[in-house]
Scaffold this motif. Structure first.
Motif, PDB file in Angstrom:
ATOM      1  N   ILE A  57       0.839  -1.207   0.000  1.00  0.00           N
ATOM      2  CA  ILE A  57       0.000   0.000   0.000  1.00  0.00           C
ATOM      3  C   ILE A  57       0.872   1.254   0.000  1.00  0.00           C
ATOM      4  CG2 ILE A  57      -1.661   1.330   1.360  1.00  0.00           C
ATOM      5  CD1 ILE A  57      -2.890  -1.306   2.263  1.00  0.00           C
ATOM      6  N   ALA A  58       1.940   1.234   0.798  1.00  0.00           N
ATOM      7  CA  ALA A  58       2.844   2.389   0.839  1.00  0.00           C
ATOM      8  C   ALA A  58       3.533   2.616  -0.498  1.00  0.00           C
ATOM      9  CB  ALA A  58       3.885   2.201   1.939  1.00  0.00           C
ATOM     10  N   GLY A  59       3.653   1.541  -1.304  1.00  0.00           N
ATOM     11  CA  GLY A  59       4.315   1.666  -2.604  1.00  0.00           C
ATOM     12  C   GLY A  59       3.431   2.215  -3.697  1.00  0.00           C
ATOM     13  N   ILE A  60       2.145   2.416  -3.412  1.00  0.00           N
ATOM     14  CA  ILE A  60       1.245   3.010  -4.411  1.00  0.00           C
ATOM     15  C   ILE A  60       1.618   4.470  -4.588  1.00  0.00           C
ATOM     16  CG2 ILE A  60      -1.142   3.570  -4.968  1.00  0.00           C
ATOM     17  CD1 ILE A  60      -2.003   1.131  -3.357  1.00  0.00           C
ATOM     18  N   GLN A  61       1.863   4.889  -5.793  1.00  0.00           N
ATOM     19  CA  GLN A  61       2.370   6.232  -6.062  1.00  0.00           C
ATOM     20  C   GLN A  61       1.411   7.320  -5.585  1.00  0.00           C
ATOM     21  OE1 GLN A  61       3.403   6.881 -10.137  1.00  0.00           O
ATOM     22  NE2 GLN A  61       4.359   8.855  -9.769  1.00  0.00           N
ATOM     23  N   ALA A  62       0.117   7.093  -5.725  1.00  0.00           N
ATOM     24  CA  ALA A  62      -0.870   8.102  -5.335  1.00  0.00           C
ATOM     25  C   ALA A  62      -0.989   8.251  -3.827  1.00  0.00           C
ATOM     26  CB  ALA A  62      -2.237   7.757  -5.930  1.00  0.00           C
ATOM     27  N   ASN A  63      -0.499   7.249  -3.079  1.00  0.00           N
ATOM     28  CA  ASN A  63      -0.598   7.279  -1.621  1.00  0.00           C
ATOM     29  C   ASN A  63       0.613   8.008  -1.048  1.00  0.00           C
ATOM     30  OD1 ASN A  63      -1.161   6.842   1.053  1.00  0.00           O
ATOM     31  ND2 ASN A  63      -0.634   4.661   1.030  1.00  0.00           N
ATOM     32  N   THR A  64       0.546   9.338  -1.059  1.00  0.00           N
ATOM     33  CA  THR A  64       1.686  10.134  -0.603  1.00  0.00           C
ATOM     34  C   THR A  64       1.852  10.106   0.912  1.00  0.00           C
ATOM     35  OG1 THR A  64       0.273  12.107  -0.560  1.00  0.00           O
ATOM     36  CG2 THR A  64       1.534  11.679  -2.578  1.00  0.00           C
ATOM     37  N   GLY A  65       0.798   9.759   1.651  1.00  0.00           N
ATOM     38  CA  GLY A  65       0.889   9.771   3.105  1.00  0.00           C
ATOM     39  C   GLY A  65       1.360   8.472   3.721  1.00  0.00           C
ATOM     40  N   GLY A  66       1.518   7.413   2.894  1.00  0.00           N
ATOM     41  CA  GLY A  66       1.933   6.124   3.442  1.00  0.00           C
ATOM     42  C   GLY A  66       0.835   5.508   4.298  1.00  0.00           C
ATOM     43  N   ILE A  67       1.200   4.497   5.075  1.00  0.00           N
ATOM     44  CA  ILE A  67       0.253   3.853   5.974  1.00  0.00           C
ATOM     45  C   ILE A  67       1.024   3.215   7.114  1.00  0.00           C
ATOM     46  CG2 ILE A  67       0.252   1.615   4.785  1.00  0.00           C
ATOM     47  CD1 ILE A  67      -2.790   1.519   5.369  1.00  0.00           C
ATOM     48  N   ASP A  68       0.447   3.244   8.292  1.00  0.00           N
ATOM     49  CA  ASP A  68       1.064   2.647   9.472  1.00  0.00           C
ATOM     50  C   ASP A  68       0.797   1.143   9.463  1.00  0.00           C
ATOM     51  OD1 ASP A  68       1.730   1.843  12.138  1.00  0.00           O
ATOM     52  OD2 ASP A  68       1.539   3.926  12.751  1.00  0.00           O
ATOM     53  N   VAL A  69       1.822   0.338   9.725  1.00  0.00           N
ATOM     54  CA  VAL A  69       1.650  -1.115   9.724  1.00  0.00           C
ATOM     55  C   VAL A  69       0.645  -1.540  10.795  1.00  0.00           C
ATOM     56  CG1 VAL A  69       3.536  -1.589  11.347  1.00  0.00           C
ATOM     57  CG2 VAL A  69       2.878  -3.320   9.651  1.00  0.00           C
ATOM     58  N   ARG A  70       0.509  -0.738  11.875  1.00  0.00           N
ATOM     59  CA  ARG A  70      -0.458  -1.089  12.917  1.00  0.00           C
ATOM     60  C   ARG A  70      -1.896  -0.919  12.433  1.00  0.00           C
ATOM     61  NH1 ARG A  70       2.227   2.036  17.945  1.00  0.00           N
ATOM     62  NH2 ARG A  70       2.789   3.449  16.251  1.00  0.00           N
ATOM     63  N   THR A  71      -2.107   0.019  11.503  1.00  0.00           N
ATOM     64  CA  THR A  71      -3.430   0.140  10.896  1.00  0.00           C
ATOM     65  C   THR A  71      -3.789  -1.139  10.153  1.00  0.00           C
ATOM     66  OG1 THR A  71      -3.172   2.531  10.645  1.00  0.00           O
ATOM     67  CG2 THR A  71      -4.806   1.466   9.249  1.00  0.00           C
ATOM     68  N   VAL A  72      -2.822  -1.686   9.411  1.00  0.00           N
ATOM     69  CA  VAL A  72      -3.064  -2.922   8.664  1.00  0.00           C
ATOM     70  C   VAL A  72      -3.266  -4.092   9.619  1.00  0.00           C
ATOM     71  CG1 VAL A  72      -2.137  -4.463   6.897  1.00  0.00           C
ATOM     72  CG2 VAL A  72      -1.687  -1.999   6.771  1.00  0.00           C
ATOM     73  N   GLN A  73      -2.533  -4.095  10.736  1.00  0.00           N
ATOM     74  CA  GLN A  73      -2.695  -5.169  11.713  1.00  0.00           C
ATOM     75  C   GLN A  73      -4.115  -5.200  12.272  1.00  0.00           C
ATOM     76  OE1 GLN A  73       0.479  -4.207  14.411  1.00  0.00           O
ATOM     77  NE2 GLN A  73       1.881  -5.704  13.501  1.00  0.00           N
ATOM     78  N   VAL A  74      -4.716  -4.031  12.413  1.00  0.00           N
ATOM     79  CA  VAL A  74      -6.095  -3.971  12.912  1.00  0.00           C
ATOM     80  C   VAL A  74      -7.039  -4.708  11.982  1.00  0.00           C
ATOM     81  CG1 VAL A  74      -8.021  -2.402  13.406  1.00  0.00           C
ATOM     82  CG2 VAL A  74      -5.718  -1.811  14.162  1.00  0.00           C
ATOM     83  N   TRP A  75      -6.799  -4.618  10.675  1.00  0.00           N
ATOM     84  CA  TRP A  75      -7.668  -5.308   9.719  1.00  0.00           C
ATOM     85  C   TRP A  75      -7.554  -6.823   9.855  1.00  0.00           C
ATOM     86  CZ3 TRP A  75      -5.291  -2.199   5.078  1.00  0.00           C
ATOM     87  CH2 TRP A  75      -5.580  -0.835   5.247  1.00  0.00           C
ATOM     88  N   PHE A  76      -6.376  -7.309  10.185  1.00  0.00           N
ATOM     89  CA  PHE A  76      -6.162  -8.755  10.298  1.00  0.00           C
ATOM     90  C   PHE A  76      -6.740  -9.328  11.593  1.00  0.00           C
ATOM     91  CE2 PHE A  76      -3.116  -7.976   6.966  1.00  0.00           C
ATOM     92  CZ  PHE A  76      -3.027  -9.172   6.278  1.00  0.00           C
TER      93      PHE A  76
END
Length: 525
Positions: A57-76
């Motif tokens: 997700i962080a590698g998506i060019q349009a996503n300039t703000g990145g993403i916290d890995v803990r946010t993704v952990q919440v989804w799992f």
């Protein structure tokens, strides 16, 4: 692999209409490796993990703000937390294998699954509340409400305003602003007010029609709708975020929080009706029109029954001025109400953080950091947009008491005079420069309320994360320049250069705010 395809060298699973909620759908797709790169044998390179998905997700060019890995952990994790709209967008691109059509279909499915999760949470909460509630038949006594705050009746004005400005059909508010203005525009054309001119004492034929007034064109048709879009976007982002927390913890609903500010909504309505409409219309339009040719106030496109213009009888133009005054009052009511809702969102963000249980707070803080950035950006843009609006209004008011033949010529003469190319320059038609009480109050209100909301969020987030969220300089530099520029308008020859610079800075900040937010750590230590 029936139903499975290869797309852009990635493992693609076509979206299907299912009854799965977001947690179930997400667990299935990540386990099957939807959107994963293929290995040498053409199989997905293993299932998704929080780390690999966050990296993708962080590698998506349009996503300039990145993403916290803990946010993704919440989804799992097996919890009741939902997912923000922006993150659904990134997930849809991952599962859609960077194909626009497939991503759009997956975005639709992910949103539907999130809605199902929200519905299940609400049903679960209602069931739990019913089972836990004490029964009067068991005790023989009448049970008082456990939480009187939640029994508060919603405010019709507060909740109705929130629904109108931030609901699913909030775009109709902007359409209404344009449609209401079009009535004024058509009236001006029909009654000959679109291109009105009069001869000043200096023998200059001055243009005062509605279409030559930036306060009635640029401000009402462009800046006001922009302001409403900016504020509503911030509130909508917060409302989408708080749904998961609200349903999980049983905290007060957004409608209850808004209703708590009911006196403020009534105050905004009273000020808009009695001050912005009533007093301003009476002093600026009605009284000069009743005085007729004897008034000393310089005319504009509405004051055409005053000296030296006697284009139409006062009775007819009073009706048009009444509609114009109501329109101004309604527009500023929308602006102040949307700002109030944005402040309530900032206030709500800090309160819900304190109400989170200890076990939930780590997960909640991750999402709260992201929405805090959205809210601060919206509050910052509201300051910039408010400064632009009031700058245009003040410049417009100054033009009407200048001796220039039209607005653009006035700006041109002032710029040329600053560089010594125009010795004539321009002069005032009246002794004093017109200072608009409304613009000063409007600017001070927007700036103070927005900054109060910004620093409420900033201090709360920084206290939780022990780091600076955004620098003070980034928050105050551009607005300070624009406010100082506002104060210097008409004070010296060449003020138009400052005026134009303020416009450039304002537009630039609206399109690309110079706010550099700190990022949370990529992994939990």
């Amino acid at each position: 692999m029936s139903g499975k395809l290869l797309k852009n060298d990635k493992y693609f699973i076509p979206p299907e209409d299912t009854s799965e909620n977001f947690k179930e759908l997400f667990a299935r797709l990540t386990a099957e490796g939807a959107g994963r790169p293929l290995d040498k044998d053409g199989y997905p390179d293993g299932p998704w993990t929080p780390e690999t998905l966050a990296t993708a997700i962080a590698g998506i060019q349009a996503n300039t703000g990145g993403i916290d890995v803990r946010t993704v952990q919440v989804w799992f994790q097996d919890n009741d937390n939902g997912i923000a709209n922006d993150n659904i967008r990134w997930l849809a691109r991952i599962f859609g294998c960077d194909d626009p059509v497939a991503a759009a279909k997956w975005q639709k499915q992910l949103i539907a699954s999130r809605d199902r999760l929200s519905a299940e949470r609400r049903a679960k909460r209602r069931t739990t509340a019913f089972q836990d509630a004490p029964r009067s038949s068991e005790t023989g006594d009448q049970i008082a409400p456990v939480n009187p705050i939640r029994q508060r009746h919603p405010s019709i004005l507060a909740v109705g305003t929130s629904t109108m400005l931030t609901g699913a059909n909030n775009i109709y508010v902007i359409i209404l602003v344009w449609a209401s203005w079009s009535i004024l525009g058509m009236s001006a054309i029909v009654f000959g007010l679109a291109d009105v001119t009069y001869m000043t004492e200096g023998k200059v034929e001055k243009q005062v029609g509605i279409f030559s007034s930036p306060a009635w064109t640029l401000e009402k048709l462009v800046l006001i709708p922009t302001y409403l879009i900016v504020t509503s976007k911030g509130v909508i982002a917060w409302c989408n975020h708080r749904c998961a927390f609200e349903n999980q913890t049983g905290t007060e609903t957004w409608e209850t929080r808004v209703s708590a500010f009911s006196p403020a909504f009534y105050l905004v309505l009273a000020v808009s009706v009695f001050v912005i409409f009533g007093l301003q219309w009476y002093g600026t339009y009605l009284q000069p029109l009743l005085d007729g040719p004897n008034t000393d106030i310089e005319p504009n496109w509405i004051r055409v029954a005053t000296n030296p213009i006697e284009l139409m009888p006062p009775g007819l133009i009073i009706g048009i001025s009444l509609y114009a005054g109501l329109y101004i009052g309604a527009v500023y009511w929308l602006c102040f109400s949307s700002l109030l809702l944005l402040y309530i969102a900032a206030h709500d963000l800090t309160r819900t953080g304190n109400e989170a249980k200890a076990a939930e707070r780590t997960l909640y803080e991750v999402e709260r950091h992201e929405v805090a950035r959205v809210l601060i950006t919206a509050l910052y843009r509201s300051i910039i947009c408010g400064a632009l609006i009031n700058t245009i209004i003040k410049v417009d008011a100054l033009y009407f008491v200048s001796d220039a033949e039209n607005f653009l010529a006035w700006i041109k003469h002032d710029i040329f005079a600053a560089f010594g190319f125009d010795s004539r320059g321009w002069n005032w038609l009246s002794d004093g420069q017109l200072a608009s009480f409304t613009t000063i109050i409007f600017l001070l209100t927007i700036t103070s309320v927005a900054y109060f909301g910004i620093y409420r969020i900033k201090l709360s987030i920084e206290a939780a994360e022990k780091r600076q969220l955004v620098s003070h300089a980034a928050l105050i530099t551009a607005p300070t320049f624009m406010i100082v520029s506002f104060g210097t308008l008409g004070m010296f020859r060449g003020f138009s250069l400052v005026f134009l610079a303020s416009l450039v800075v304002g537009i630039w900040q609206l399109l690309s705010p110079s706010l550099r937010f700190s990022t949370r750590t990529e992994r939990i230590s």
